[in-house]
Design an enzyme around this catalytic site. Structure first.
Site, mmCIF file in Angstrom:
data_model
loop_
_atom_site.group_PDB
_atom_site.id
_atom_site.type_symbol
_atom_site.label_atom_id
_atom_site.label_comp_id
_atom_site.label_asym_id
_atom_site.label_seq_id
_atom_site.Cartn_x
_atom_site.Cartn_y
_atom_site.Cartn_z
ATOM 1 N N GLY A 95 0.805 -1.221 0.000
ATOM 2 C CA GLY A 95 0.000 0.000 0.000
ATOM 3 C C GLY A 95 0.835 1.267 0.000
ATOM 4 N N LYS A 140 4.898 -9.658 -6.333
ATOM 5 C CA LYS A 140 4.695 -8.209 -6.350
ATOM 6 C C LYS A 140 5.885 -7.487 -6.960
ATOM 7 C CE LYS A 140 1.511 -7.822 -2.462
ATOM 8 N NZ LYS A 140 1.295 -7.322 -1.083
ATOM 9 N N ASN A 185 5.144 -4.267 9.379
ATOM 10 C CA ASN A 185 5.217 -4.939 10.682
ATOM 11 C C ASN A 185 6.376 -4.413 11.520
ATOM 12 O OD1 ASN A 185 7.664 -6.909 10.305
ATOM 13 N ND2 ASN A 185 6.452 -7.044 8.422
ATOM 14 N N CYS A 225 17.029 7.803 15.204
ATOM 15 C CA CYS A 225 16.700 6.579 14.485
ATOM 16 C C CYS A 225 15.413 6.027 15.106
ATOM 17 C CB CYS A 225 17.845 5.558 14.541
ATOM 18 S SG CYS A 225 17.961 4.603 16.074
ATOM 19 N N CYS A 242 -3.401 -4.413 8.696
ATOM 20 C CA CYS A 242 -4.451 -4.002 7.762
ATOM 21 C C CYS A 242 -5.404 -5.167 7.487
ATOM 22 C CB CYS A 242 -3.835 -3.511 6.456
ATOM 23 S SG CYS A 242 -2.889 -2.005 6.643
ATOM 24 N N CYS A 414 -16.259 -18.319 13.595
ATOM 25 C CA CYS A 414 -15.733 -16.960 13.443
ATOM 26 C C CYS A 414 -15.068 -16.876 12.079
ATOM 27 C CB CYS A 414 -14.761 -16.613 14.574
ATOM 28 S SG CYS A 414 -13.261 -17.597 14.546
HETATM 29 ZN ZN LIG Z 1 18.975 5.763 17.709
#
Ligand SMILES: [Zn+2]
Lengths: 456, 99
Positions: A95, A140, A185, A225, A242, A414
């Site tokens: 995305g 992809k 992630n 960082c 997502c 479910c």
């Molecule tokens: Zn750092």
């Protein structure tokens, strides 16, 4: 004899599939040849021409292609030349990566790398706008590279069709000037940031979920960082995906475009990159807020004054253990129940067909239930299960009266078969000792019983 | 003291899915000022409706939550000791990982 409609449909589907595969193969060959031809023309075009000699290395074709950039006083020939001589790596062709790659290819970054191990799926296409339907089921990286080449064949597109790991990250990152984190992630985000610190590479980091997005530039010009900001990983329950929580397609689109912008600014050395600041985007409220964040932390374990993190340690660091979550997220598969408390979707189907007296409780959230559900199922979302037990009791009683049987069975379903197990565990404790869950949930129903049942 | 508190990145789910809260917070008894440490306790008691462990850990916010006082990282203003003023805007935002 009439041709069987089902056979005819499957023949057409088969032929469609084979034609699409041939078409995408031809497309690939066309774009490869075009790129080859363009390259030959470029080589011929670089012969110095005494009449048009200028103080830059832009070819006549480049001048035409990038003319609107060159006309910008604050960008111009210098920045475009910088861009053409730069290399940018985009990690993730999803995305965020889709729009980022489209603009980075179009703007003329000299070399553009793409890292991804995934394949294109139909439920990606609402936001991963670089991919087209013919590439469903294909890598992809291949799909994204084909689109990039078709936009700008003068850019060198490098396909890294592999998952980013500590074993390959240093070697891949080393080949690029700017890194774009378009992953999805937590462990990847820590790994990418650490790798950028070790190699001294600026990192353009974007994230999006639901209706919100975030953007900043790490490890650039004395800025922090990722670890300076988040020294300790969040609990896994705070890391939504997502695929579970949903995302409005255009939201990562906006963040991905902004990532392309920041990468272009860094690569071309113009403007003020978003370092030491973070952009927070709220799509529903239509609000963008840019906040000041801390600088490099002297105590940071990756980039701090006394940091001793080496490339060797990086190669051996276990980011999945550190963040308690997998680098390539796949749906959770819990095994909480004994097998006699579970039945397969096929078996459930057979029991329904045999007219067995039963109640089916669907424990998904109400907005999931609205997407699709099995006939006559009773929606009681897991969090409200305990409070709504009387509804189950009366449904069972009604079913027994209707069916003239003495004991109606209780089944729970479910989406994927995790929450149904949690629900059955609770039901057992609350006295419904014969409750059973349907293994694999509605996904297994779609897979094993009814292939026309929608999955999401 | 009148404050605007905002929750984002999913933290709003802990307070009935309401993102913006205009609140009046009193100074602790006998104290001359209100600091972030006091405010966190107040938020936990008065706004967080579920899973408080998703908001706080120990006496501070849980890992992965950024705190911004008037659009500025609270690390730059003294973290828990940051003094709050009338009409300040405090944002609690959970970092996102999706893409
Ligand atoms: Zn750092």
């Amino acid at each position: 004899m009439e041709p069987n409609g089902h056979d005819e449909a499957s023949r057409i589907l088969h032929e469609l599939q084979s034609l699409k595969a041939t078409k995408s193969d031809i497309d690939r060959r066309i774009s490869a040849l075009e790129s080859q031809l363009r390259h030959l023309n470029l080589q011929n075009g670089t012969v110095p021409n005494p009449i048009t000699a200028a103080h830059h290395d832009l070819t006549p074709e480049m001048i035409h292609r990038y003319s609107r950039h060159l006309l910008l006083p604050s960008f111009g020939v210098k920045a475009q030349s910088n861009l053409i001589n730069s290399s940018i790596l985009v990690v993730g062709a999803g995305g965020l990566g889709s729009p980022a790659l489209l603009y980075l290819a179009a703007c003329g970054a000299g070399r553009l790398g793409i890292v991804d191990h995934d394949v294109v799926e139909l439920n990606n296409m609402h936001r991963q706008v670089i991919h087209t339907e013919v590439f469903i089921g294909q890598p992809k990286v291949k799909s994204a590279a084909t689109t990039c080449r078709s936009i700008n064949s003068s850019v060198q597109i490098v396909e890294h069709h592999e998952a980013l790991r500590t074993s390959n990250a240093l070697e891949i990152f080393n080949q690029y000037d700017v890194i774009v984190d378009a992953t999805d992630n937590a462990p990847s985000r820590y790994m990418i940031s650490d790798c950028c610190v070790l190699l001294g590479k600026p990192l353009v980091s974007g994230a999006a979920l639901g209706l919100e997005g975030q953007l900043t530039v790490y490890n650039y010009n004395g800025g922090p960082c990722y670890r300076c900001l988040f020294p300790t990983p969040p609990p896994t329950a705070a890391c939504q995906r997502c695929a579970d929580s949903g995302v409005l397609g255009v939201v990562p689109g906006i963040i991905g475009c902004l990532q392309a912008l920041e990468a272009i600014k860094i690569a071309s050395a113009v403007g003020e990159p978003l370092s030491g600041r973070m952009l927070l985007f709220d799509a529903l409220a239509a609000r963008i807020r840019i906040v000041k964040i801390r600088g490099r932390s002297p105590q940071c374990e990756a980039c701090g004054e006394n940091a001793t993190f080496t490339q060797q340690q990086f190669r051996e660091f276990d980011y999945e253990k550190f963040t308690q979550s997998p680098l390539t997220p796949s749906p959770l598969k819990l095994e909480l129940l004994q097998s006699d408390s579970r039945i397969s979707s096929k078996e459930y189907h057979d029991r329904v067909a045999n007219g067995e007296a039963h109640v089916l409780v669907d424990v998904r959230p109400a907005h999931h239930f609205k997407i699709v559900s099995l006939p006559k199922s009773l929606n009681i979302p897991l969090p409200s299960l305990e409070a709504r037990l009387p509804e189950i009791s009366s449904a069972l009683k009604e079913e027994e009266e209707r069916n003239g049987s003495s004991s109606a069975k209780l089944y729970v379903i479910c989406r994927r078969g995790n929450d149904s197990q949690r629900a059955v565990q609770n039901l057992h404790k609350l006295g419904f000792t014969s409750a059973r869950d349907i293994v694999g949930g509605l996904e297994s129903w779609a897979h094993d019983v009814d292939s026309n049942f929608p999955t999401y | 003291m009148q404050l605007t508190l905002e929750f984002g990145g999913g933290l709003e789910l802990l307070c009935d899915s309401v993102k913006v809260h205009n609140v009046k917070v009193d100074m602790p008894k006998g104290a001359e000022k209100l600091i972030m440490k006091d405010l966190l306790g107040w938020v936990r008691t008065n706004l967080i409706k579920e899973r408080p462990e998703m908001f706080m850990k120990g006496d501070t916010v849980r890992p992965g939550v950024l705190v911004l006082v008037n659009d500025c990282d609270w690390e730059l203003s003294g973290q828990l000791d940051t003094t709050l003023e009338e009409k300040d805007v405090v944002v609690f935002i959970s970092t996102l990982h999706g893409g």
